[in-house]
Design a protein around this motif. Structure first.
Motif, short mmCIF file in Angstrom:
data_model
loop_
_atom_site.label_atom_id
_atom_site.label_comp_id
_atom_site.label_asym_id
_atom_site.label_seq_id
_atom_site.Cartn_x
_atom_site.Cartn_y
_atom_site.Cartn_z
N ALA A 22 9.60 1.69 -7.26
CA ALA A 22 10.19 0.84 -6.51
C ALA A 22 10.74 -0.27 -7.11
CB ALA A 22 9.44 0.49 -5.22
N THR A 23 10.15 -0.99 -7.83
CA THR A 23 10.61 -2.12 -8.71
C THR A 23 11.59 -1.71 -9.63
OG1 THR A 23 8.37 -3.20 -8.62
CG2 THR A 23 9.82 -4.02 -10.47
N GLN A 24 11.42 -0.56 -10.48
CA GLN A 24 12.71 -0.21 -11.17
C GLN A 24 14.02 0.10 -10.41
OE1 GLN A 24 11.00 3.48 -12.91
NE2 GLN A 24 9.72 2.32 -14.43
N ARG A 25 13.84 0.48 -9.15
CA ARG A 25 14.91 0.81 -8.11
C ARG A 25 15.37 -0.53 -7.67
NH1 ARG A 25 14.32 5.97 -5.23
NH2 ARG A 25 16.44 5.55 -4.87
N GLY A 26 14.48 -1.35 -7.65
CA GLY A 26 15.03 -2.69 -7.00
C GLY A 26 14.91 -2.55 -5.33
N ILE A 27 13.93 -1.90 -5.06
CA ILE A 27 13.29 -1.59 -3.53
C ILE A 27 12.13 -1.94 -3.37
CG2 ILE A 27 15.75 -0.19 -3.36
CD1 ILE A 27 13.75 2.15 -3.25
N SER A 28 11.79 -2.04 -2.11
CA SER A 28 10.47 -2.40 -1.56
C SER A 28 9.54 -0.65 -1.74
CB SER A 28 10.27 -2.70 -0.28
OG SER A 28 10.69 -2.00 0.78
N VAL A 29 8.40 -0.89 -1.77
CA VAL A 29 7.72 0.25 -1.88
C VAL A 29 8.02 0.86 -0.41
CG1 VAL A 29 5.22 1.24 -1.70
CG2 VAL A 29 5.81 -0.57 -3.28
N ASN A 30 7.95 0.25 0.63
CA ASN A 30 8.19 0.96 2.10
C ASN A 30 9.38 1.60 1.91
OD1 ASN A 30 5.82 -0.26 3.26
ND2 ASN A 30 6.83 -2.11 4.00
N ARG A 31 10.51 0.87 1.31
CA ARG A 31 11.89 1.60 1.25
C ARG A 31 11.93 2.94 0.33
NH1 ARG A 31 15.76 3.46 4.08
NH2 ARG A 31 17.63 3.87 2.45
N TYR A 32 11.10 2.68 -0.65
CA TYR A 32 10.87 3.82 -1.89
C TYR A 32 10.25 5.05 -1.07
CZ TYR A 32 9.47 6.59 -5.76
OH TYR A 32 8.94 7.64 -6.72
N ILE A 33 9.20 4.71 -0.26
CA ILE A 33 8.28 6.10 0.51
C ILE A 33 9.43 6.50 1.35
CG2 ILE A 33 6.43 6.44 1.98
CD1 ILE A 33 5.71 5.88 -1.15
N GLU A 34 10.20 5.71 2.21
CA GLU A 34 10.78 6.20 3.27
C GLU A 34 12.15 7.02 2.63
OE1 GLU A 34 13.51 4.08 7.02
OE2 GLU A 34 12.94 3.04 5.23
N GLU A 35 12.48 6.69 1.70
CA GLU A 35 13.59 7.70 0.81
C GLU A 35 13.20 8.86 0.48
OE1 GLU A 35 15.60 5.29 -2.18
OE2 GLU A 35 16.42 3.79 -0.78
N LEU A 36 11.79 8.51 -0.10
CA LEU A 36 11.33 9.93 -0.54
C LEU A 36 11.01 11.02 0.54
CD1 LEU A 36 8.34 8.81 -3.09
CD2 LEU A 36 10.42 10.03 -3.59
N VAL A 37 10.42 10.46 1.80
CA VAL A 37 10.46 11.29 2.76
C VAL A 37 11.57 12.05 3.45
CG1 VAL A 37 9.57 11.54 5.22
CG2 VAL A 37 8.22 10.24 3.64
N GLN A 38 12.72 11.14 3.29
CA GLN A 38 14.02 11.38 3.98
C GLN A 38 14.44 12.47 2.93
OE1 GLN A 38 16.10 7.76 4.12
NE2 GLN A 38 15.53 7.33 6.29
N GLN A 39 14.50 12.43 1.64
CA GLN A 39 14.76 13.38 0.75
C GLN A 39 14.19 14.70 0.88
OE1 GLN A 39 14.20 12.42 -3.62
NE2 GLN A 39 16.06 12.51 -4.02
N ASP A 40 12.89 14.55 0.89
CA ASP A 40 11.87 15.83 1.34
C ASP A 40 12.33 16.39 2.45
OD1 ASP A 40 9.86 17.54 0.55
OD2 ASP A 40 8.72 16.62 2.15
N ALA A 41 12.65 15.80 3.39
CA ALA A 41 13.14 16.49 4.89
C ALA A 41 14.34 17.06 4.42
CB ALA A 41 13.06 15.57 5.89
N GLY A 42 15.45 16.66 3.91
CA GLY A 42 16.62 17.18 3.61
C GLY A 42 16.48 18.49 2.67
N GLU A 43 15.56 18.13 1.74
CA GLU A 43 15.41 19.64 0.86
C GLU A 43 14.96 20.65 1.82
OE1 GLU A 43 15.99 20.14 -2.39
OE2 GLU A 43 16.80 18.11 -2.41
N ALA A 44 14.01 20.47 2.76
CA ALA A 44 13.39 21.40 3.41
C ALA A 44 14.58 21.97 4.44
CB ALA A 44 12.29 20.82 4.34
N GLY A 45 15.34 21.05 4.83
CA GLY A 45 16.41 21.74 5.57
C GLY A 45 17.34 22.45 4.85
#
Length: 85
Positions: A22-45
């Motif tokens: 998250a730090t490397q990307r300049g975002i919060s851990v919350n946002r990082y986790i949120e993006e991972l879940v959204q990305q995973d849901a998109g992959e499943a779709g």
């Protein structure tokens, strides 16, 4: 969109990795986790749609035989029924 709090327990190694990424990307851990879940849901779709397309391609002749006509390609709105014109 309203936010909902979600408590998750992970081991310290995973937590450290999440903080670091998250730090490397300049975002919060919350946002990082949120993006991972959204990305995973998109992959499943996408995986589901690809699998469904492969299934239809493989059994196209069976559907054509069962429902009449020849195997045709088309989408919703073409001829009133998906996959037929």
């Amino acid at each position: 969109m309203a936010k909902t709090q979600l408590n998750v327990r992970v081991d310290e190694t995973t937590a450290a990795a999440a903080r670091e990424r998250a730090t490397q990307r300049g975002i919060s851990v919350n946002r990082y986790i949120e993006e991972l879940v959204q990305q995973d849901a998109g992959e499943a779709g996408r995986t589901f749609v690809e699998a469904a397309a492969d299934f239809m391609k493989q059994y196209e002749s069976v559907f054509a035989e069962e429902f009449g006509g020849t195997a045709r390609h088309g989408g919703p709105g073409e001829g009133g029924r998906p996959g037929r014109r």
